[in-house]
Design a protein around this motif. Structure first.
Motif, PDB file in Angstrom:
ATOM      1  N   PHE A  98      48.020  35.996  59.022  1.00 11.78           N
ATOM      2  CA  PHE A  98      48.583  36.135  57.687  1.00 11.78           C
ATOM      3  C   PHE A  98      49.588  37.271  57.623  1.00 11.78           C
ATOM      4  O   PHE A  98      49.503  38.225  58.393  1.00 11.78           O
ATOM      5  CB  PHE A  98      47.461  36.378  56.676  1.00 11.78           C
ATOM      6  CG  PHE A  98      46.506  35.223  56.579  1.00 11.78           C
ATOM      7  CD1 PHE A  98      46.658  34.252  55.608  1.00 11.78           C
ATOM      8  CD2 PHE A  98      45.467  35.089  57.492  1.00 11.78           C
ATOM      9  CE1 PHE A  98      45.787  33.173  55.530  1.00 11.78           C
ATOM     10  CE2 PHE A  98      44.589  34.014  57.420  1.00 11.78           C
ATOM     11  CZ  PHE A  98      44.752  33.056  56.440  1.00 11.78           C
ATOM     12  N   ASP A 129      49.832  39.650  55.486  1.00  8.83           N
ATOM     13  CA  ASP A 129      49.192  40.954  55.272  1.00  8.83           C
ATOM     14  C   ASP A 129      47.998  41.129  56.221  1.00  8.83           C
ATOM     15  O   ASP A 129      47.153  41.975  55.995  1.00  8.83           O
ATOM     16  CB  ASP A 129      48.754  41.099  53.817  1.00  8.83           C
ATOM     17  CG  ASP A 129      47.712  40.061  53.424  1.00  8.83           C
ATOM     18  OD1 ASP A 129      47.428  39.165  54.249  1.00  8.83           O
ATOM     19  OD2 ASP A 129      47.175  40.133  52.316  1.00  8.83           O
ATOM     20  N   ALA A 160      45.163  40.176  56.502  1.00 11.16           N
ATOM     21  CA  ALA A 160      43.876  39.793  55.919  1.00 11.16           C
ATOM     22  C   ALA A 160      42.716  40.073  56.864  1.00 11.16           C
ATOM     23  O   ALA A 160      41.803  39.258  57.007  1.00 11.16           O
ATOM     24  CB  ALA A 160      43.880  38.318  55.480  1.00 11.16           C
ATOM     25  N   LEU A 161      42.735  41.232  57.513  1.00 14.25           N
ATOM     26  CA  LEU A 161      41.576  41.627  58.323  1.00 14.25           C
ATOM     27  C   LEU A 161      40.412  41.884  57.380  1.00 14.25           C
ATOM     28  O   LEU A 161      40.604  42.216  56.222  1.00 14.25           O
ATOM     29  CB  LEU A 161      41.896  42.891  59.137  1.00 14.25           C
ATOM     30  CG  LEU A 161      42.998  42.718  60.169  1.00 14.25           C
ATOM     31  CD1 LEU A 161      43.240  44.036  60.888  1.00 14.25           C
ATOM     32  CD2 LEU A 161      42.653  41.637  61.172  1.00 14.25           C
ATOM     33  N   PHE A 162      39.183  41.734  57.911  1.00 11.85           N
ATOM     34  CA  PHE A 162      38.013  41.974  57.082  1.00 11.85           C
ATOM     35  C   PHE A 162      37.719  43.476  57.109  1.00 11.85           C
ATOM     36  O   PHE A 162      37.301  44.011  58.134  1.00 11.85           O
ATOM     37  CB  PHE A 162      36.828  41.163  57.589  1.00 11.85           C
ATOM     38  CG  PHE A 162      37.132  39.686  57.675  1.00 11.85           C
ATOM     39  CD1 PHE A 162      37.752  39.021  56.624  1.00 11.85           C
ATOM     40  CD2 PHE A 162      36.814  38.964  58.809  1.00 11.85           C
ATOM     41  CE1 PHE A 162      38.047  37.667  56.690  1.00 11.85           C
ATOM     42  CE2 PHE A 162      37.104  37.608  58.887  1.00 11.85           C
ATOM     43  CZ  PHE A 162      37.723  36.963  57.829  1.00 11.85           C
TER      44      PHE A 162
END
Lengths: 221, 347
Positions: B86, B88, B90-92
């Motif tokens: 993604f 941005d 979108a890491l957790f």
């Protein structure tokens, strides 16, 4: 003013406090669990589920807690009677607990919903993109982050609930406030006992509230 | 070879406004493609449709021959085996690097899972940071974690949505080469979306130029640059000038600077008025040429100058000239045209 009888009365006041805390912990656990389910229902694509959850939340947020407590005191045994066909003795504690869980769930639902909605939509898409199902994504990605974010709000609501537990005196449960009131009557020092009870509520609520504010600052960094 | 991914006449609209219009292309296994276009052209929507985040309005998408999306049918995203990186990342944020990478590997046993995580972190060069949390990483490192996370479950297809747009220029160039290397090494089929043509050229085997939801051209970077299919593509890709000319033969045009012939037939009648595309590298500086043009502007680009030259008629063209030819503005310099690829558009 004569506070002399308070120290000797501490054991019985502590019994009242134990009931208050017991009720509080169970009501918070049940309220958050039911509130989370309601929040998920409210955000569901199914119009039926979300409609039901919305109506539930709006209903319980529009009626007084005292009404719910007294009403459940009468209703819970009646409903159980309908279902089972026999008279089941339900203690005041259980009916109060059910009332608190159902009432508070409406408030917790809104907190949880806001928490979930504050997590970027990209997170759930990212979970789908590595093959996770909706429930896995919710359980492992969205809810852990959401609960972290909403911890301060959940705790604030819990402090309000701690104060609200005193309403159980309406159905005769001996919680901390009721214990203080009864003890004060017996000892003929009802003013002093109520002032003491007020001080205890203040110290606990204000102390907890300050801790929550500090936690909030730490989480915000 | 059969296509791994096929888009057939795919359409999508938001509130009645078309976002993707009748888009078709194919991607073979192991190929890296890039959708290129300015923002709002619908390129990210195409990725979202392939990933399964959005239902289709028309057409269908096939992965490995299986229909995964069509109007009224949307195979759930998590069952598609399509990975995504993604914009941005979108890491957790609540999981460390290893857990992020291993998140899609929940079906595997413990040992196998650990081995795969280790391998993926090695591939992206982050083995030392397995225990770090996303907020402790730099942008480039987060990007690599996102790539490793997407690759770990061995997707059939990898989608990259503007993966380098949050990075500074230096890192962007280095990482785009590196990512291409990793994808090729893994034999991964991938589609990237970007608005940066240098990035597209550096990464992709095939580039699709999009404009207002239309796919303008689907071709290799070389073809896009030298054989643009439309005036829009010619204008959008690279630099250059459109110079008026007349078709003077089946393969020839006459410009104000003389007649030039193409290796292939031109699709215009003799006598037709056209605009010929002159790229900066078509205009070659040659001191011995009798044809001269006046330097009107120059931009120093290190190894080269980009000169703006004026022809006798007043028409301006761009010329890319090695930078040791340092001419002053106002000076007339000799040029010749090297029109191997003669591109003409009807005027």
């Amino acid at each position: 003013m004569d506070f002399s009888q308070i120290i000797p009365s501490l054991p019985s006041l502590w019994d009242g406090m134990k009931l208050t805390l017991q009720l509080l912990l169970l009501a918070v656990a049940g309220g958050i669990a039911l509130g989370t389910v309601l929040a998920l229902a409210r955000m569901s694509n199914s119009a039926l589920l979300s409609g039901f959850a919305k109506a539930y939340v709006n209903y319980f947020r529009s009626i007084p807690l005292l009404l719910v407590i007294t009403w459940f005191y009468l209703a819970v045994p009646m409903i159980l009677n309908w279902i089972t066909g026999e008279f089941v003795a339900v203690g005041a504690f259980t009916s109060c607990l059910v009332a608190f869980v159902m009432f508070e769930a409406a408030y917790y639902c809104e907190i949880v919903r806001a928490g979930i909605q504050s997590i970027s939509k990209g997170q759930i898409n990212a979970a789908y993109a590595v093959g996770m199902t909706y429930s896995q994504a919710m359980r492992l990605i969205i809810l852990p982050q959401a609960f972290r974010k909403m911890t301060p709000l959940l705790l604030q609501q819990t402090i309000i609930l701690f104060q609200d537990t005193s309403l159980v005196y309406a159905v005769g449960l001996i919680d901390f406030l009721n214990a203080a009131r009864a003890r004060g009557d017996i000892m003929g020092q009802s003013h002093e006992f109520l002032i003491f009870a007020g001080a205890v509520y203040f110290v606990i609520s204000f102390g907890a509230s300050s801790l929550v504010k500090r936690l909030q600052k730490r989480l915000a960094v | 070879m059969d296509a791994l991914l096929q888009l057939n006449a795919v359409s999508q609209a938001y509130a009645g406004k078309p976002v993707i219009d009748n888009m078709s292309f194919q991607l073979a296994e192991g190929e890296i493609a890039c959708l290129l276009g300015s923002s709002g052209c619908g390129k990210t929507t195409v990725l979202r449709c392939i990933a399964g985040f959005e239902p289709l309005r028309g057409g269908d998408i096939r992965l490995n021959g299986e229909r995964i999306a069509a109007p009224g049918y949307n195979k759930p995203a998590h069952l598609r085996a399509v990975g995504m990186v993604f914009q941005d990342y979108a890491l957790f944020p609540h999981l460390d690097v290893a857990a992020n990478v291993g998140f899609g590997l929940r079906g595997l046993g413990d040992g196998e899972r650990k081995a795969r995580i280790g391998l993926m972190l090695e591939v992206v060069g982050l083995s030392a940071l397995a225990g770090a949390y996303p907020h402790e990483l730099s942008g480039g490192q987060q990007q690599r974690v996102a790539l490793a996370r997407a690759l770990a479950p061995r997707p059939r297809l990898l989608l990259l949505d503007e993966p380098f747009s949050n990075l500074d220029v230096d890192l962007r160039q280095r990482l785009s080469h590196e990512v291409r290397g990793i994808l090729k090494e893994q034999g991964m089929t991938a589609i990237m979306v970007t608005h940066d043509q240098q990035e597209a050229f550096a990464m992709a085997d095939k580039v699709g130029v999009m404009h207002h939801g239309h796919l303008q051209q689907w071709a290799s970077p070389y073809q896009l640059y030298h054989e643009p299919a439309s005036r829009y593509v010619a204008d959008f890709i690279g630099q250059g000038a459109f110079v008026p000319a007349v078709i003077s033969g089946p393969q020839c045009v006459t410009l104000e600077v003389g007649e030039y012939c193409s290796l292939t037939p031109l699709a215009y009648q003799v006598g037709a008025q056209v605009d010929v595309l002159l790229r900066p590298d078509d205009v070659v500086h040659d001191d011995h040429s009798e044809l001269t043009a006046v330097v009107k502007g120059k931009v120093f680009m290190g190894s080269e100058f980009m000169y703006t030259l004026q022809l006798p008629s007043g028409q301006q063209v761009l010329a890319q000239v090695p930078s040791h030819h340092n001419h002053a503005i106002g000076e007339a310099i000799g040029i010749r045209l090297e029109l191997d690829h003669l591109i003409a558009f009807a005027r």
